[in-house]
Design a protein around this motif. Structure first.
Motif, PDB file in Angstrom:
ATOM      1  N   ASP A 258       0.832  -1.216   0.000  1.00  0.00           N
ATOM      2  CA  ASP A 258       0.000   0.000   0.000  1.00  0.00           C
ATOM      3  C   ASP A 258       0.859   1.256   0.000  1.00  0.00           C
ATOM      4  N   ARG A 259       2.028   1.191   0.642  1.00  0.00           N
ATOM      5  CA  ARG A 259       2.887   2.371   0.762  1.00  0.00           C
ATOM      6  C   ARG A 259       3.554   2.744  -0.565  1.00  0.00           C
ATOM      7  N   ASP A 260       3.586   1.802  -1.514  1.00  0.00           N
ATOM      8  CA  ASP A 260       4.285   2.034  -2.782  1.00  0.00           C
ATOM      9  C   ASP A 260       3.353   2.206  -3.970  1.00  0.00           C
ATOM     10  N   VAL A 261       2.121   1.716  -3.860  1.00  0.00           N
ATOM     11  CA  VAL A 261       1.277   1.558  -5.044  1.00  0.00           C
ATOM     12  C   VAL A 261       0.962   2.875  -5.749  1.00  0.00           C
ATOM     13  N   ILE A 262       0.738   3.952  -5.008  1.00  0.00           N
ATOM     14  CA  ILE A 262       0.408   5.229  -5.658  1.00  0.00           C
ATOM     15  C   ILE A 262       1.623   5.782  -6.403  1.00  0.00           C
ATOM     16  N   LYS A 263       2.796   5.625  -5.804  1.00  0.00           N
ATOM     17  CA  LYS A 263       4.025   6.053  -6.477  1.00  0.00           C
ATOM     18  C   LYS A 263       4.183   5.312  -7.801  1.00  0.00           C
ATOM     19  N   TYR A 264       3.891   4.020  -7.810  1.00  0.00           N
ATOM     20  CA  TYR A 264       4.035   3.233  -9.026  1.00  0.00           C
ATOM     21  C   TYR A 264       2.935   3.571 -10.043  1.00  0.00           C
ATOM     22  N   LEU A 265       1.730   3.882  -9.569  1.00  0.00           N
ATOM     23  CA  LEU A 265       0.667   4.305 -10.478  1.00  0.00           C
ATOM     24  C   LEU A 265       1.063   5.593 -11.203  1.00  0.00           C
ATOM     25  N   LYS A 266       1.688   6.511 -10.466  1.00  0.00           N
ATOM     26  CA  LYS A 266       2.130   7.769 -11.077  1.00  0.00           C
ATOM     27  C   LYS A 266       3.199   7.513 -12.128  1.00  0.00           C
ATOM     28  N   TYR A 267       4.067   6.588 -11.824  1.00  0.00           N
ATOM     29  CA  TYR A 267       5.228   6.396 -12.689  1.00  0.00           C
ATOM     30  C   TYR A 267       4.967   5.448 -13.850  1.00  0.00           C
ATOM     31  N   PHE A 268       4.286   4.325 -13.586  1.00  0.00           N
ATOM     32  CA  PHE A 268       4.200   3.261 -14.581  1.00  0.00           C
ATOM     33  C   PHE A 268       2.882   3.192 -15.335  1.00  0.00           C
ATOM     34  N   THR A 269       1.952   4.108 -15.055  1.00  0.00           N
ATOM     35  CA  THR A 269       0.702   4.100 -15.812  1.00  0.00           C
ATOM     36  C   THR A 269       0.482   5.458 -16.456  1.00  0.00           C
ATOM     37  N   PHE A 270      -0.461   5.491 -17.366  1.00  0.00           N
ATOM     38  CA  PHE A 270      -0.815   6.731 -18.060  1.00  0.00           C
ATOM     39  C   PHE A 270      -2.176   7.234 -17.603  1.00  0.00           C
ATOM     40  N   LEU A 271      -2.554   6.835 -16.391  1.00  0.00           N
ATOM     41  CA  LEU A 271      -3.800   7.324 -15.804  1.00  0.00           C
ATOM     42  C   LEU A 271      -3.696   8.822 -15.524  1.00  0.00           C
ATOM     43  N   SER A 272      -4.842   9.494 -15.523  1.00  0.00           N
ATOM     44  CA  SER A 272      -4.857  10.925 -15.253  1.00  0.00           C
ATOM     45  C   SER A 272      -4.573  11.193 -13.774  1.00  0.00           C
ATOM     46  N   HIS A 273      -4.255  12.441 -13.476  1.00  0.00           N
ATOM     47  CA  HIS A 273      -4.014  12.836 -12.093  1.00  0.00           C
ATOM     48  C   HIS A 273      -5.233  12.524 -11.236  1.00  0.00           C
ATOM     49  N   GLN A 274      -6.429  12.828 -11.755  1.00  0.00           N
ATOM     50  CA  GLN A 274      -7.645  12.624 -10.969  1.00  0.00           C
ATOM     51  C   GLN A 274      -7.879  11.147 -10.681  1.00  0.00           C
ATOM     52  N   GLU A 275      -7.639  10.286 -11.677  1.00  0.00           N
ATOM     53  CA  GLU A 275      -7.829   8.845 -11.460  1.00  0.00           C
ATOM     54  C   GLU A 275      -6.886   8.340 -10.380  1.00  0.00           C
ATOM     55  N   ILE A 276      -5.654   8.800 -10.408  1.00  0.00           N
ATOM     56  CA  ILE A 276      -4.674   8.354  -9.413  1.00  0.00           C
ATOM     57  C   ILE A 276      -5.016   8.906  -8.032  1.00  0.00           C
ATOM     58  N   GLU A 277      -5.454  10.143  -7.964  1.00  0.00           N
ATOM     59  CA  GLU A 277      -5.833  10.722  -6.673  1.00  0.00           C
ATOM     60  C   GLU A 277      -7.039  10.004  -6.080  1.00  0.00           C
ATOM     61  N   ASP A 278      -7.972   9.576  -6.934  1.00  0.00           N
ATOM     62  CA  ASP A 278      -9.127   8.808  -6.449  1.00  0.00           C
ATOM     63  C   ASP A 278      -8.678   7.457  -5.893  1.00  0.00           C
ATOM     64  N   LEU A 279      -7.725   6.832  -6.563  1.00  0.00           N
ATOM     65  CA  LEU A 279      -7.208   5.550  -6.079  1.00  0.00           C
ATOM     66  C   LEU A 279      -6.427   5.731  -4.778  1.00  0.00           C
ATOM     67  N   ALA A 280      -5.767   6.873  -4.615  1.00  0.00           N
ATOM     68  CA  ALA A 280      -5.045   7.154  -3.365  1.00  0.00           C
ATOM     69  C   ALA A 280      -6.022   7.235  -2.193  1.00  0.00           C
ATOM     70  N   ILE A 281      -7.194   7.809  -2.434  1.00  0.00           N
ATOM     71  CA  ILE A 281      -8.231   7.879  -1.390  1.00  0.00           C
ATOM     72  C   ILE A 281      -8.701   6.470  -1.036  1.00  0.00           C
ATOM     73  N   SER A 282      -8.832   5.620  -2.069  1.00  0.00           N
ATOM     74  CA  SER A 282      -9.255   4.235  -1.841  1.00  0.00           C
ATOM     75  C   SER A 282      -8.241   3.491  -0.986  1.00  0.00           C
ATOM     76  N   VAL A 283      -6.948   3.699  -1.252  1.00  0.00           N
ATOM     77  CA  VAL A 283      -5.903   3.045  -0.454  1.00  0.00           C
ATOM     78  C   VAL A 283      -5.997   3.479   1.004  1.00  0.00           C
ATOM     79  N   GLU A 284      -6.308   4.740   1.216  1.00  0.00           N
ATOM     80  CA  GLU A 284      -6.381   5.278   2.571  1.00  0.00           C
ATOM     81  C   GLU A 284      -7.632   4.827   3.320  1.00  0.00           C
ATOM     82  N   LYS A 285      -8.770   4.784   2.615  1.00  0.00           N
ATOM     83  CA  LYS A 285     -10.046   4.542   3.304  1.00  0.00           C
ATOM     84  C   LYS A 285     -10.533   3.104   3.212  1.00  0.00           C
TER      85      LYS A 285
END
Length: 417
Positions: A258-285
């Motif tokens: 969980d501590r690494d997944v958002i960093k890897y989403l930013k780096y290794f995917t072409f998802l938008s900022h909003q999609e990644i930020e939504d997934l970051a909320i999911s990791v937290e909640k």
């Protein structure tokens, strides 16, 4: 947001030679050409190698023109970067084989439009020793070369003249591409900073201090526990599906912390900022849902292995999770159970109790009967409650495998001899 700001948001920039100059150049030159190089030291890249090429891909998607340099010449010499000893020189035949394999991988990742692959052997191999010394060697100061981190780290243990001159060869690459392909930006890992700046210095000495040439490096990728990214318990995660199957590749990403997944989403995917930020909320909640990990695995597997590879990986994952083993083909079993414990058995039908004891799955016939009666034993995905059940080995997965599951998750692969 321009591409440099996007890369910053994704944590993908370590050093830049001239940030403001590059930004202004990008604004004025929508046709910027940039390159990243890789030496054919192996016949496949692994995900650690993939890191700088993700940046190159982002530039391509933004409309710029990427070039990948495969170092047929520099690969025959060996980059001293990150090594404490001299590289073992490869044969010409091995270098050519590796070049072919890497070219195929890069074409799969970058497609054929607005993209080019070059090989530095096509120009470096034409240099005579006299040309090398007069045209380029004269422009490099030995004391400056000795101060480069890559060389300085090797002085205590020793470095050959061959590897010492690697930085000059890479500098010639940048100069050649700048002059002949209008390349103005080189991208590389942090350990390539000295080589990149050496190329820029060479360009400026020959073409003038105002001639546009820029360098950008990426940060060292570390996991949250401080260890280097890119390895699993079984070794490197390769892009070649024969070395790391799409299923193994998918599992590597879906099992990220969980501590690494958002960093890897930013780096290794072409998802938008909003999609990644939504997934970051999911990791937290709601971390138990592992939505971010699943999305990461889907996106990177699709990028490297295509839609078919992703479907195969997901199909195997779901079949193993749900216990629907009989839905798998022999090839899919080989993928899914590549690193699973296995026992060799003869190709003949056997009583289930005897088979469990002979293969060490159960310690005794008494325990085997008890587990069978309790419904804890599955043969090829089907629960078996009959202690007299005969396992039809010759007709199980083309006579190659029998899969025993004990409890919820403990699989053992039985391979016929």
């Amino acid at each position: 947001m321009d591409i440099l700001e996007d890369l910053k948001w994704r944590g993908a920039i370590n050093q830049q030679t001239d940030e403001q100059g590059l930004r202004e150049y990008l604004q004025q030159h929508k046709d910027l050409t940039l390159y990243c190089g890789t030496d054919p030291t192996g016949d496949s890249l692994h995900i650690g190698h993939l890191i700088p090429f993700m940046i190159l891909k982002r530039f391509q998607m933004a409309g710029y023109h990427p070039i990948i340099l495969i170092g047929g010449a520099t690969g025959a010499i060996g980059d001293p970067s990150g090594r404490k000893t001299e590289r073992v020189l490869q044969s010409e035949e091995q270098v050519r084989h590796n070049e072919k394999c890497l070219t195929s991988q890069m074409e799969k990742l970058f497609g054929t439009e607005n993209f080019e692959i070059v090989n530095n052997a096509s120009w470096l191999s034409k240099l005579t020793l006299l040309d090398f010394l007069r045209d380029y060697g004269k422009l490099f100061q030995v004391n400056t070369m000795l101060n480069k981190d890559i060389v300085a780290s090797r002085l205590a243990t020793g470095i050959s003249y061959t590897e010492f001159t690697y930085q000059i060869m890479q500098a010639i690459d940048f100069y050649y591409l700048n002059k002949n392909k209008n390349v103005t930006l080189q991208i590389g890992g942090g350990d390539q900073w000295g080589n990149i700046t050496g190329g820029i210095d060479l360009i400026h000495r020959i073409e003038g201090a105002d001639h546009p040439a820029f360098g950008l490096t990426i940060p060292l990728m570390l996991k949250s526990d401080g260890t280097k990214f890119g390895k699993s318990a079984g070794g490197a995660i390769w892009l070649d599906p024969e070395k790391t199957s799409p299923y193994e590749f998918y599992q590597f990403w879906i099992n990220q912390d969980d501590r690494d997944v958002i960093k890897y989403l930013k780096y290794f995917t072409f998802l938008s900022h909003q999609e990644i930020e939504d997934l970051a909320i999911s990791v937290e909640k709601e971390p138990w849902k592992r939505l971010a990990q699943r999305k990461l695995a889907e996106e990177v597997t699709k990028f490297v292995h295509g839609e078919a590879g992703l479907r195969d990986a997901q199909f195997i994952t779901n079949a193993l999770f749900e216990g629907n083993i009989m839905e798998l083909s022999v090839k899919q079993i080989e993928q899914g159970f590549k690193n699973a414990p296995y026992v060799e058995i003869s190709k003949e039908s056997k009583n289930l109790v005897d088979l469990l004891v002979e293969t060490g799955i159960e310690k005794s016939k008494r325990q085997a009967r008890e587990d069978i009666n309790n419904g804890a034993i599955y043969v090829n995905g089907s629960r078996q409650n009959d202690c007299d059940f005969l396992v039809d080995v010759p007709n199980s997965f083309e006579g190659k495998f029998v899969i025993i599951r004990r409890g919820k998750k403990k699989y053992t692969l039985l391979k016929t001899k």
